[in-house]
Design an enzyme around this catalytic site. Structure first.
Site, mmCIF file in Angstrom:
data_model
loop_
_atom_site.group_PDB
_atom_site.id
_atom_site.type_symbol
_atom_site.label_atom_id
_atom_site.label_comp_id
_atom_site.label_asym_id
_atom_site.label_seq_id
_atom_site.Cartn_x
_atom_site.Cartn_y
_atom_site.Cartn_z
ATOM 1 N N GLY A 1 82.097 -23.341 9.878
ATOM 2 C CA GLY A 1 82.037 -22.797 8.532
ATOM 3 C C GLY A 1 83.339 -22.201 8.052
ATOM 4 O O GLY A 1 84.326 -22.104 8.785
ATOM 5 N N GLU A 2 83.322 -21.795 6.786
ATOM 6 C CA GLU A 2 84.502 -21.250 6.126
ATOM 7 C C GLU A 2 84.460 -19.717 6.157
ATOM 8 O O GLU A 2 83.853 -19.126 7.034
ATOM 9 C CB GLU A 2 84.577 -21.798 4.693
ATOM 10 C CG GLU A 2 84.886 -23.287 4.618
ATOM 11 C CD GLU A 2 86.319 -23.620 5.001
ATOM 12 O OE1 GLU A 2 87.187 -22.732 4.881
ATOM 13 O OE2 GLU A 2 86.577 -24.766 5.406
ATOM 14 N N HIS B 1 81.470 -9.500 5.740
ATOM 15 C CA HIS B 1 80.471 -8.602 6.322
ATOM 16 C C HIS B 1 80.721 -7.191 5.820
ATOM 17 O O HIS B 1 81.875 -6.793 5.613
ATOM 18 C CB HIS B 1 80.534 -8.627 7.849
ATOM 19 C CG HIS B 1 80.216 -9.959 8.448
ATOM 20 N ND1 HIS B 1 79.038 -10.626 8.186
ATOM 21 C CD2 HIS B 1 80.922 -10.756 9.294
ATOM 22 C CE1 HIS B 1 79.031 -11.776 8.851
ATOM 23 N NE2 HIS B 1 80.163 -11.877 9.518
ATOM 24 N N CYS C 1 82.130 -19.161 1.850
ATOM 25 C CA CYS C 1 81.734 -20.396 2.533
ATOM 26 C C CYS C 1 82.445 -21.623 1.970
ATOM 27 O O CYS C 1 82.000 -22.753 2.186
ATOM 28 C CB CYS C 1 80.223 -20.583 2.481
ATOM 29 S SG CYS C 1 79.314 -19.200 3.204
ATOM 30 N N GLY D 1 75.622 -16.450 14.449
ATOM 31 C CA GLY D 1 74.250 -16.553 13.963
ATOM 32 C C GLY D 1 74.147 -16.548 12.457
ATOM 33 O O GLY D 1 74.650 -17.448 11.795
ATOM 34 N N ARG E 1 83.363 -20.046 15.352
ATOM 35 C CA ARG E 1 82.126 -20.564 14.758
ATOM 36 C C ARG E 1 82.482 -21.654 13.765
ATOM 37 O O ARG E 1 83.641 -21.825 13.373
ATOM 38 C CB ARG E 1 81.347 -19.449 14.038
ATOM 39 C CG ARG E 1 82.103 -18.828 12.881
ATOM 40 C CD ARG E 1 81.177 -18.098 11.925
ATOM 41 N NE ARG E 1 81.902 -17.365 10.889
ATOM 42 C CZ ARG E 1 82.427 -17.899 9.795
ATOM 43 N NH1 ARG E 1 82.336 -19.211 9.581
ATOM 44 N NH2 ARG E 1 83.061 -17.148 8.904
#
Length: 235
Positions: free
Chosen positions: A103-104, A108, A199, A181, A101
């Site tokens: 981004g950094e 989670h 991020c 997502g 994906r």
């Protein structure tokens, strides 16, 4: 704790058995799954890769959306720097995944609602910037329905409440079929964010919805996410 670093392939292994429950083509054009248990990150990613592979091979197949929670882990985007990890990878508190994906690094954990979408953008608009902005609008719609004012910041993907980032977005896309997502912090333990630069935004503060709405749970947020997804993507 010494957890593992995983650098994962974007495609299922040749000969990998597909998960039949998550590859059913019966029903609507988009299937929505809401597993009640915590889902290991690798399992959720396998589901997405399998559905994406099916859409490559059978373009008319059903799209899929998952609303779920993960056990604790960190994920790094394809070009993310490990400088944003404030721990040694050889002694990670939880598993770390480098995935396909943008981004950094992000975190989670239970109490965070994660929404994965495997959509064929040719059915909507073949424009990744448009898609990212739609996901932001889904989050803003959800906050509005909860009576919370959220905002976007020009040039930075995600959603904030005042100065606190409460939702992140990171997507992958191959042949206009998406993976990954968004995630929104509902009633989670935020301390894991202290081990990273979330991020890649130095000095960024992270928040959660239950700070404003006590006792709010992910199950309370799901209906509003699904409502906005239905309105914006015709699910």
């Amino acid at each position: 704790m010494n957890k593992q670093f995983h650098s994962c392939s974007p495609d299922p292994d040749d000969g990998e058995k597909l998960d039949i429950d998550y590859l059913s083509d019966e029903g609507p054009s988009t299937l929505i799954f809401e597993p009640s248990e915590l889902i290991d990150f690798r399992v959720a990613w396998d589901w997405q890769k399998q559905r994406q592979k099916l859409l490559f091979e059978k373009p008319g197949s059903s799209q899929a959306v998952w609303l779920l929670e993960h056990s604790e882990c960190y994920t790094l985007g394809r070009g993310a720097t490990e400088d944003n990890l404030l721990f040694n990878l050889s002694n990670s508190p939880w598993d770390v995944y480098r995935i396909d994906r943008g981004g950094e690094v992000t975190h989670h954990m239970p109490g965070q609602l994660v929404v994965y979408l495997v959509l064929d953008l040719r059915r909507y608009k073949t424009d990744l910037n448009w898609y990212l902005r739609q996901l932001e609008l889904v989050l803003l719609d959800t906050l509005k329905d909860l009576g919370i004012v959220g905002k976007r910041i020009d040039g930075i993907t995600g959603v904030w409440i005042n100065d606190f980032k409460v939702a992140s977005i990171g997507v992958g896309c191959r042949r206009w079929i998406t993976q990954h997502g968004l995630s929104i912090n509902v009633d989670c333990d935020l301390r894991g964010f202290e081990r990273i630069i979330p991020c890649g935004l130095t000095g960024s503060k992270v928040g959660k919805l239950s700070s404003l709405i006590p006792d709010l749970k992910t199950v309370d947020v799901k209906p509003f996410i699904k409502k906005s997804l239905t309105e914006r993507f015709g699910l």
